[in-house]
Scaffold this motif. Structure first.
Motif, PDB file in Angstrom:
ATOM      1  N   VAL A 106       0.840  -1.199   0.000  1.00  0.00           N
ATOM      2  CA  VAL A 106       0.000   0.000   0.000  1.00  0.00           C
ATOM      3  C   VAL A 106       0.874   1.247   0.000  1.00  0.00           C
ATOM      4  CG1 VAL A 106      -1.656   1.338   1.362  1.00  0.00           C
ATOM      5  CG2 VAL A 106      -1.986  -1.126   1.070  1.00  0.00           C
ATOM      6  N   GLN A 107       1.904   1.261   0.843  1.00  0.00           N
ATOM      7  CA  GLN A 107       2.790   2.423   0.876  1.00  0.00           C
ATOM      8  C   GLN A 107       3.499   2.605  -0.464  1.00  0.00           C
ATOM      9  OE1 GLN A 107       3.257   4.953   3.165  1.00  0.00           O
ATOM     10  NE2 GLN A 107       4.360   5.725   1.370  1.00  0.00           N
ATOM     11  N   ALA A 108       3.922   1.520  -1.103  1.00  0.00           N
ATOM     12  CA  ALA A 108       4.552   1.623  -2.418  1.00  0.00           C
ATOM     13  C   ALA A 108       3.586   2.206  -3.441  1.00  0.00           C
ATOM     14  CB  ALA A 108       5.052   0.254  -2.874  1.00  0.00           C
ATOM     15  N   ALA A 109       2.312   1.836  -3.355  1.00  0.00           N
ATOM     16  CA  ALA A 109       1.307   2.373  -4.282  1.00  0.00           C
ATOM     17  C   ALA A 109       1.087   3.861  -4.054  1.00  0.00           C
ATOM     18  CB  ALA A 109      -0.005   1.612  -4.125  1.00  0.00           C
ATOM     19  N   VAL A 110       1.012   4.274  -2.789  1.00  0.00           N
ATOM     20  CA  VAL A 110       0.832   5.694  -2.485  1.00  0.00           C
ATOM     21  C   VAL A 110       2.034   6.495  -2.977  1.00  0.00           C
ATOM     22  CG1 VAL A 110       0.519   7.383  -0.650  1.00  0.00           C
ATOM     23  CG2 VAL A 110      -0.676   5.195  -0.528  1.00  0.00           C
ATOM     24  N   THR A 111       3.222   5.957  -2.803  1.00  0.00           N
ATOM     25  CA  THR A 111       4.426   6.612  -3.309  1.00  0.00           C
ATOM     26  C   THR A 111       4.373   6.736  -4.827  1.00  0.00           C
ATOM     27  OG1 THR A 111       5.739   5.798  -1.451  1.00  0.00           O
ATOM     28  CG2 THR A 111       6.938   6.476  -3.435  1.00  0.00           C
ATOM     29  N   ALA A 112       3.923   5.672  -5.504  1.00  0.00           N
ATOM     30  CA  ALA A 112       3.812   5.704  -6.966  1.00  0.00           C
ATOM     31  C   ALA A 112       2.804   6.744  -7.441  1.00  0.00           C
ATOM     32  CB  ALA A 112       3.428   4.326  -7.491  1.00  0.00           C
ATOM     33  N   LEU A 113       1.855   7.085  -6.585  1.00  0.00           N
ATOM     34  CA  LEU A 113       0.871   8.117  -6.907  1.00  0.00           C
ATOM     35  C   LEU A 113       1.380   9.512  -6.529  1.00  0.00           C
ATOM     36  CD1 LEU A 113      -2.348   6.209  -5.776  1.00  0.00           C
ATOM     37  CD2 LEU A 113      -1.765   6.845  -8.124  1.00  0.00           C
ATOM     38  N   ASN A 114       2.655   9.615  -6.174  1.00  0.00           N
ATOM     39  CA  ASN A 114       3.326  10.894  -5.896  1.00  0.00           C
ATOM     40  C   ASN A 114       2.749  11.611  -4.674  1.00  0.00           C
ATOM     41  OD1 ASN A 114       5.100  10.709  -8.186  1.00  0.00           O
ATOM     42  ND2 ASN A 114       3.335  11.246  -9.475  1.00  0.00           N
ATOM     43  N   VAL A 115       2.420  10.834  -3.653  1.00  0.00           N
ATOM     44  CA  VAL A 115       1.915  11.392  -2.401  1.00  0.00           C
ATOM     45  C   VAL A 115       2.991  11.226  -1.335  1.00  0.00           C
ATOM     46  CG1 VAL A 115       0.159  11.213  -0.602  1.00  0.00           C
ATOM     47  CG2 VAL A 115      -0.479  10.895  -3.006  1.00  0.00           C
ATOM     48  N   PRO A 116       3.591  12.315  -0.862  1.00  0.00           N
ATOM     49  CA  PRO A 116       4.669  12.186   0.126  1.00  0.00           C
ATOM     50  C   PRO A 116       4.169  11.912   1.542  1.00  0.00           C
ATOM     51  CG  PRO A 116       4.353  14.484  -0.451  1.00  0.00           C
ATOM     52  CD  PRO A 116       3.455  13.698  -1.362  1.00  0.00           C
ATOM     53  N   LYS A 117       3.013  12.494   1.906  1.00  0.00           N
ATOM     54  CA  LYS A 117       2.503  12.343   3.265  1.00  0.00           C
ATOM     55  C   LYS A 117       0.987  12.444   3.209  1.00  0.00           C
ATOM     56  CE  LYS A 117       4.003  13.512   7.947  1.00  0.00           C
ATOM     57  NZ  LYS A 117       4.984  14.268   8.742  1.00  0.00           N
ATOM     58  N   TYR A 118       0.295  11.708   4.089  1.00  0.00           N
ATOM     59  CA  TYR A 118      -1.159  11.606   3.926  1.00  0.00           C
ATOM     60  C   TYR A 118      -1.835  11.196   5.232  1.00  0.00           C
ATOM     61  CZ  TYR A 118       0.118   6.635   3.404  1.00  0.00           C
ATOM     62  OH  TYR A 118       0.628   5.379   3.601  1.00  0.00           O
ATOM     63  N   TRP A 119      -3.167  11.315   5.218  1.00  0.00           N
ATOM     64  CA  TRP A 119      -4.030  10.820   6.280  1.00  0.00           C
ATOM     65  C   TRP A 119      -4.570   9.469   5.834  1.00  0.00           C
ATOM     66  CZ3 TRP A 119      -4.486  13.825  10.672  1.00  0.00           C
ATOM     67  CH2 TRP A 119      -4.048  15.137  10.568  1.00  0.00           C
ATOM     68  N   LEU A 120      -4.472   8.467   6.693  1.00  0.00           N
ATOM     69  CA  LEU A 120      -4.886   7.111   6.350  1.00  0.00           C
ATOM     70  C   LEU A 120      -6.151   6.761   7.119  1.00  0.00           C
ATOM     71  CD1 LEU A 120      -4.267   4.450   4.874  1.00  0.00           C
ATOM     72  CD2 LEU A 120      -2.781   3.828   6.794  1.00  0.00           C
ATOM     73  N   VAL A 121      -7.167   6.295   6.388  1.00  0.00           N
ATOM     74  CA  VAL A 121      -8.478   5.991   6.979  1.00  0.00           C
ATOM     75  C   VAL A 121      -8.863   4.587   6.536  1.00  0.00           C
ATOM     76  CG1 VAL A 121     -10.891   6.688   7.136  1.00  0.00           C
ATOM     77  CG2 VAL A 121      -9.103   8.428   6.836  1.00  0.00           C
ATOM     78  N   ALA A 122      -9.214   3.711   7.487  1.00  0.00           N
ATOM     79  CA  ALA A 122      -9.394   2.315   7.110  1.00  0.00           C
ATOM     80  C   ALA A 122     -10.418   1.622   7.999  1.00  0.00           C
ATOM     81  CB  ALA A 122      -8.055   1.589   7.190  1.00  0.00           C
ATOM     82  N   HIS A 123     -11.139   0.682   7.381  1.00  0.00           N
ATOM     83  CA  HIS A 123     -12.222  -0.052   8.035  1.00  0.00           C
ATOM     84  C   HIS A 123     -11.930  -1.546   7.999  1.00  0.00           C
ATOM     85  CE1 HIS A 123     -16.393  -1.978   7.680  1.00  0.00           C
ATOM     86  NE2 HIS A 123     -16.351  -1.516   8.917  1.00  0.00           N
ATOM     87  N   ASP A 124     -12.266  -2.253   9.088  1.00  0.00           N
ATOM     88  CA  ASP A 124     -12.237  -3.710   9.113  1.00  0.00           C
ATOM     89  C   ASP A 124     -10.820  -4.205   8.774  1.00  0.00           C
ATOM     90  OD1 ASP A 124     -14.217  -6.151   9.240  1.00  0.00           O
ATOM     91  OD2 ASP A 124     -13.057  -6.509   7.424  1.00  0.00           O
ATOM     92  N   ILE A 125     -10.659  -5.129   7.836  1.00  0.00           N
ATOM     93  CA  ILE A 125      -9.328  -5.626   7.482  1.00  0.00           C
ATOM     94  C   ILE A 125      -8.432  -4.484   6.997  1.00  0.00           C
ATOM     95  CG2 ILE A 125      -8.105  -7.006   5.737  1.00  0.00           C
ATOM     96  CD1 ILE A 125     -10.149  -9.178   6.173  1.00  0.00           C
TER      97      ILE A 125
END
Length: 312
Positions: A106-125
């Protein structure tokens, strides 16, 4: 044809899950990115210069679980909803689904989308993965919000209750761990299984329509989706061990928001996480069962916006 339409068509051509329809959401674009050799599907929109919010869904859903909250969040934020490995239109790899391995992808994908820092929001698994990602990549996060999830090694109980009034919420954890039997019983019956989860665990049995049930069932039935869905549970012990190994190096210092619901699985998410994190707040969403983003999307968006405004 406009540039936006051309990009959308190019993205559609990248879909690797044969026969699984793509659902569009106005103002959002489908993306596929390489994440350590695994292609992950993301849906991106909102304010390009705003704070980035990354959304992860859980079992038995896909990014589509966030479709009602995404337009509201997109009014202020750059929004990315992602299918985890094995979900929706992401690849279904055959290696580990422990949450630290998945978190690195997931972090590799976010990096590939050119996002250096972000808020992470997640449900269940998705919250399992988000907790592990925060342990390993805390420097990449502004904060993390976790919705109604028992996290392996953290708040997931070691023993499943046998009291019928409580067992129906967690019985599937043990069932999914049994080798081969779930596949034998569920193959070809994915819709019946998904229907049970969505109707019973929501506060209202009418929270999900037939089309939504069809969508999630098709995603699990397609190309290894059932195998991948079960793998998260089968690798949960490894996830728990790696969580504790990481916590041995220090607790989370990033702001954490625990989001519970009035009729969910975990009555107090903040209390369940607070022994492991230094800055935890909580909120309880009323009139909701387990599937909070579907059942109360406006309340979820408001809680997330308040959290970001307070901690940002």
């Amino acid at each position: 044809m406009t540039d936006a339409a051309t990009d959308a068509n190019r993205s559609r051509d990248q879909n690797s899950i044969s026969g699984l329809p793509l659902h569009d959401l106005a103002g959002f674009t489908h993306r596929w990115v390489d994440a350590d050799g695994v292609r992950l599907h993301a849906v991106e929109g909102g304010q390009p210069t705003g704070p980035t919010v990354v959304l992860l869904a859980g079992f038995p859903q896909t990014w589509w679980a966030w479709r009602k909250a995404m337009p509201r969040l997109a009014e202020r934020f750059h929004v990315i909803a992602m299918d985890l490995p094995g979900q929706g239109h992401s690849d279904r790899p055959h290696d580990s689904y422990d949450t630290h391995t998945v978190a690195s992808r997931v972090q590799a994908a976010v990096t590939a989308l050119n996002v250096p820092k972000y808020w992470l929001v997640a449900h269940d698994i998705g919250a399992w993965v988000a907790f592990s990602l925060a342990l390993e990549h805390e420097e990449r996060l502004h904060g993390v919000a976790l919705l109604d999830a028992g996290i392996p090694g953290i708040s997931l109980p070691d023993a499943i209750p046998t009291d019928p009034d409580r067992a129906w919420k967690t019985w599937h954890f043990t069932f999914h761990l049994v080798p081969d039997l779930p596949e034998a019983l569920l193959a070809g019956r994915e819709r019946d299984y998904v229907d049970w989860f969505l109707r019973v665990k929501a506060l209202s049995p009418n929270a999900f329509g037939s089309a939504e049930i069809d969508h999630y069932a098709a995603a699990i039935a397609a190309e290894g989706g059932l195998r991948a869905s079960l793998a998260y549970y089968r690798d949960a012990a490894d996830s728990a061990r790696k969580n504790h190994d990481a916590l041995g190096r220090g607790h989370l210092s990033v702001p954490v928001l625990g989001i519970s619901s009035s009729h969910g699985s975990i009555p107090d998410m903040a209390a369940s996480i607070s022994p492991w994190a230094d800055n935890v707040t909580g909120v309880v969403i009323p009139c909701s069962g387990h599937f909070i983003p579907d059942e109360q999307p406006d309340a979820v968006a408001e809680a997330l916006t308040a959290f970001i405004d307070r901690e940002g």
